[in-house]
Design an enzyme around this catalytic site. Sequence first.
Site, PDB file in Angstrom:
ATOM      1  N   ASP A 441       0.824  -1.208   0.000  1.00 51.69           N
ATOM      2  CA  ASP A 441       0.000   0.000   0.000  1.00 51.69           C
ATOM      3  C   ASP A 441       0.864   1.266   0.000  1.00 51.69           C
ATOM      4  O   ASP A 441       2.077   1.203   0.302  1.00 51.69           O
ATOM      5  CB  ASP A 441      -0.898  -0.034   1.250  1.00 51.69           C
ATOM      6  CG  ASP A 441      -2.271   0.572   1.007  1.00 51.69           C
ATOM      7  OD1 ASP A 441      -2.391   1.407   0.103  1.00 51.69           O
ATOM      8  OD2 ASP A 441      -3.213   0.208   1.744  1.00 51.69           O
ATOM      9  N   ASP A 498     -10.595   1.835  -3.952  1.00 55.49           N
ATOM     10  CA  ASP A 498     -11.154   1.469  -2.651  1.00 55.49           C
ATOM     11  C   ASP A 498     -12.668   1.387  -2.711  1.00 55.49           C
ATOM     12  O   ASP A 498     -13.306   1.050  -1.717  1.00 55.49           O
ATOM     13  CB  ASP A 498     -10.753   2.504  -1.587  1.00 55.49           C
ATOM     14  CG  ASP A 498      -9.428   2.139  -0.932  1.00 55.49           C
ATOM     15  OD1 ASP A 498      -8.896   1.058  -1.234  1.00 55.49           O
ATOM     16  OD2 ASP A 498      -8.930   2.939  -0.125  1.00 55.49           O
TER      17      ASP A 498
HETATM   18  C1  DGJ Z   1      -5.991   1.631   1.821  1.00 53.02           C
HETATM   19  C2  DGJ Z   1      -6.292   0.482   0.906  1.00 53.02           C
HETATM   20  O1  DGJ Z   1      -6.675   0.953  -0.336  1.00 53.02           O
HETATM   21  C3  DGJ Z   1      -7.337  -0.415   1.555  1.00 53.02           C
HETATM   22  O2  DGJ Z   1      -7.700  -1.433   0.667  1.00 53.02           O
HETATM   23  C4  DGJ Z   1      -6.767  -0.964   2.819  1.00 53.02           C
HETATM   24  O3  DGJ Z   1      -5.683  -1.817   2.546  1.00 53.02           O
HETATM   25  C5  DGJ Z   1      -6.322   0.171   3.728  1.00 53.02           C
HETATM   26  N1  DGJ Z   1      -5.471   1.095   3.055  1.00 53.02           N
HETATM   27  C6  DGJ Z   1      -5.629  -0.344   4.944  1.00 53.02           C
HETATM   28  O4  DGJ Z   1      -5.154   0.672   5.732  1.00 53.02           O
END
Ligand code: DGJ
Length: 694
Positions: A441, A498
Site C-alpha cells: 500500500d 477502494d
Molecule cells: C488503503 C487500501 O486501499 C485499503 O484497501 C486498505 O488496505 C487500507 N489502506 C488499509 O489501511
Amino acid sequence: MIRCWRLDDTRQTLVLGSRNDHLAEVIYWGPRLPDTEDLNALYQAHLIDITGGMLDLNPELSICPEATRTFPGQPGLNLRSKDGTPILPKFCFEKAEEVADALTLTFTDAPNGLTFTGRFSIDAHTHVIEAQSAVTSEAPVHLHWLSAPVFPAPQFSDEMIDFAGRWCGEFQMNRTPWSAGIRYRENRTGRTGHEHFPGLIVPCRGATNATGHAYAFHYGWSGGHRMIAEELPDGRRQIQFGHASSVEMAPQTHFETAKLFAMFSDDGLNGCGVAFQRHLRDRIVHWPDAKRPRPVHYNCWEAVYFRHNLPELKDIATRAAALGAERFVLDDGWFGNRDDDTRALSDWEVDPRKYPDGLTPLIEHVQSEGMRFGIWFEPEMINPDSNIHRLHPDWALGGEDQILGRQQKALNMALPEVRDFLFDRISAILRDHDIDYIKWDHNRVLPAPDAAQTRGSYALIDALRAAFPKVEIESCASGGARIDFGILSRTHRVWLSDSNDALERLKMQHNAAIFLPLAVTGSHVGPRRCHTSGRIFDIRFRAWVAAQRHMGFEMDPRELTEEEAKVLTEVTHWWKDNRDWMTSADILRLDSADPAVIAEQQLAEGGGQFVVFAGKAATSDQITPRPLRLTRLSPDQMYRIELVNRADAPALSRGNPLLKNGSLTASGAYLMNHGINLPWSFPDTMWVVQGKLA
Ligand code: DGJ
C-alpha cells in the site's frame, strides 16, 4: 543530407527522418506502408508550406524539440549548468543502430558536452512501440525537463481523451477538444496518483470503441508525470510525456525517462486497449508462474478493519473458503500496536496482543481450508507515533511542520539504510511464514515529488522480488493511485479502487480496460451496503461485476444470507470454470446503442468463445432494450450464444426475447451488425451472455 529509418509491424509503420544532421522527427506514423515506400520522398513530402509572418522554413518537430532551432512550442529538454546558467543544446547526428524491430539514434552537442539518445522498439505481436530518451553530460548538470521521444499527434483528430480520478473514483474519461496552445497535465504528488493517470488517447474523427483510427500513449513511471499535448501556431501537434518537471534534485551526468508506450490502432479504442492489455500481461508483468490460475481472493479489510481477533478471523476464513476463495489476504492491523490508522506504520513486527502465538495459527488454519496466505504492508510510510520514528526521526521525508496524510509521513526511500531496514523487516515476515502474496500500500502523497524516492521504492521491491521470487505483489495506493507499467513490471495485481460499489466499479473497470487486462485487475464483492457510497446492491450485480476481472470478496461473510451465499458461490464457480480462457482473452468495450448500458465483450485467444457483460448503469430513456452489437467476430462463422443468468429476468420482463428461454445460433455478421436482444432489466443489474463457435 536526409537519413530515414522505419519500424513496422503488421498494422503500423513509424518513419523517422533527419535532415542535415539535425535531430530526427517522426515524419509518418499510421497504417502499414509498403516495403517499397521511398522514405526520402516521404521526408520531402512531409514538409509543410510557409506563408507571410513565418520563418523561411518550419523548424522540425523533432523527437526532442530544441529552442535553439526556433521551435515555436515547448522544448523537449530543459537543462541548467551547476551554477544555474541555462544550457541550450543543439544536437548533431552521431549514429543510428538498427537491430530487429529496434532503433537507437544518438546525437551529440560537442560544445555543451551533451549526448542525446532516443530508443524505439516495436513489438510485432502486441503492436506496442516502446520509446525512451536519455541525456548524458560530461559535467554534472541540473535537469528540469526531459521528454520521452516526442510523437506528433494526428491532424485528423478533433479531441483527446485522458483519464482523471479521485479516491473511490478512478479512471474518469475526459474529452478535450484540440485548440491552439497546450493541454498540460502534471502530477506533482510523487506517486502515479488518482488525479492524472499517465495515459492519453488521440482518436481520429469518427473513431469509436470498435472502429476507426486512434493513437494511444502511456508513461510507465510511478513518481508522477507531466504530459504536454500542444498545437503549434502552424497547426502541427506534439505529444510529450516525462517525469514531473524538476524532480531530479541533484546535478548528475546521466538522466533517462521511463518508457513511453505508444501505438496506432486501426480498429478504434479497442485496438489500443487490446495492445496495452496484451503488452502488460505478456511483456511487462513478470509472473512467478504464468500458467497458475489467478486465485479467488478474500481480503478481510472491510470485514474487520483493525479489529483482528484470531477466532473471528478463522471463522471468516472458513466461510470465505466455502464461498470459493483460494487466497486469504490479511490486511492492515496485524503489526505493532496498530489499533487504528494513527500509529505503528514502520513497526513491522507481529502484534503479540492480537497474535500471541504469531501468525502461524492463522496461516495454518487458512491453509487447512485450502487457501494460500497473503499479507498487507505499507513499506514507504511511517507514523510519528511509532517506535521506528522515535528511533529514527531523520528517516522521514519532509519538514517538521508538514501536513500529514492519514496521520503518516513518507520514509526517505533514497536512503540505503531505510531500504535495508525495510528489506530486513519484510523478509523476516516472509521467511518465517508461508506467505506468497503482499498487498503493498501507499496511502499518502509525498511532501514534495522526488525521482530518487521512486527509484528507491523500485530498488526495494526489486530486491525483495529477487529474494522471494515466488511472492506476488499487489500495488495499492488508497485504491488505484499507483497503477502504471513501471510498478507493474515489478508487481502482479492492482487494487483498482477502494470503492467496492458495483456501479462505480462497472464504470471504472470499463475505462481502465483500455490499459489493464483481467489478469492484473483486482475486483472484490463488497459488503451489502457499500462502505464508501452507502448504497445497497443486489448480490448478483456485485458478484458479476467482480467476475469481470480478477475476482475476490471483501465483505464480512457472516452478513450473507443463505440465498446471497448461494448466488455468490455459483458465480464464483462460473468464474473458476472460465478464468483460464478469460485470463488470456481481450477485453473489448462495446459501442452500446443505449447509454444506460455499459457493455464489454471478452474474446478468447483465437476467437473460439466469448462472454459479454452488459451492465445496466441507469434506467434507459426508451422503453425496451436496444440491440447490443458485438465485435471482432468472424462474419462468416456461426456462433451459439446463451444468456448465462437468464433466471435473473424480473417479472416486469413480460415478453419472450429468444435469449430469455433458449440459445441463439447466428453468424458473426448478424451479431456484429444487428446485435443481440436482451430481456428488459432493472438498473444496477448485469446480463451475462456466453458464445461459442457453433
Ligand atoms: C488503503 C487500501 O486501499 C485499503 O484497501 C486498505 O488496505 C487500507 N489502506 C488499509 O489501511
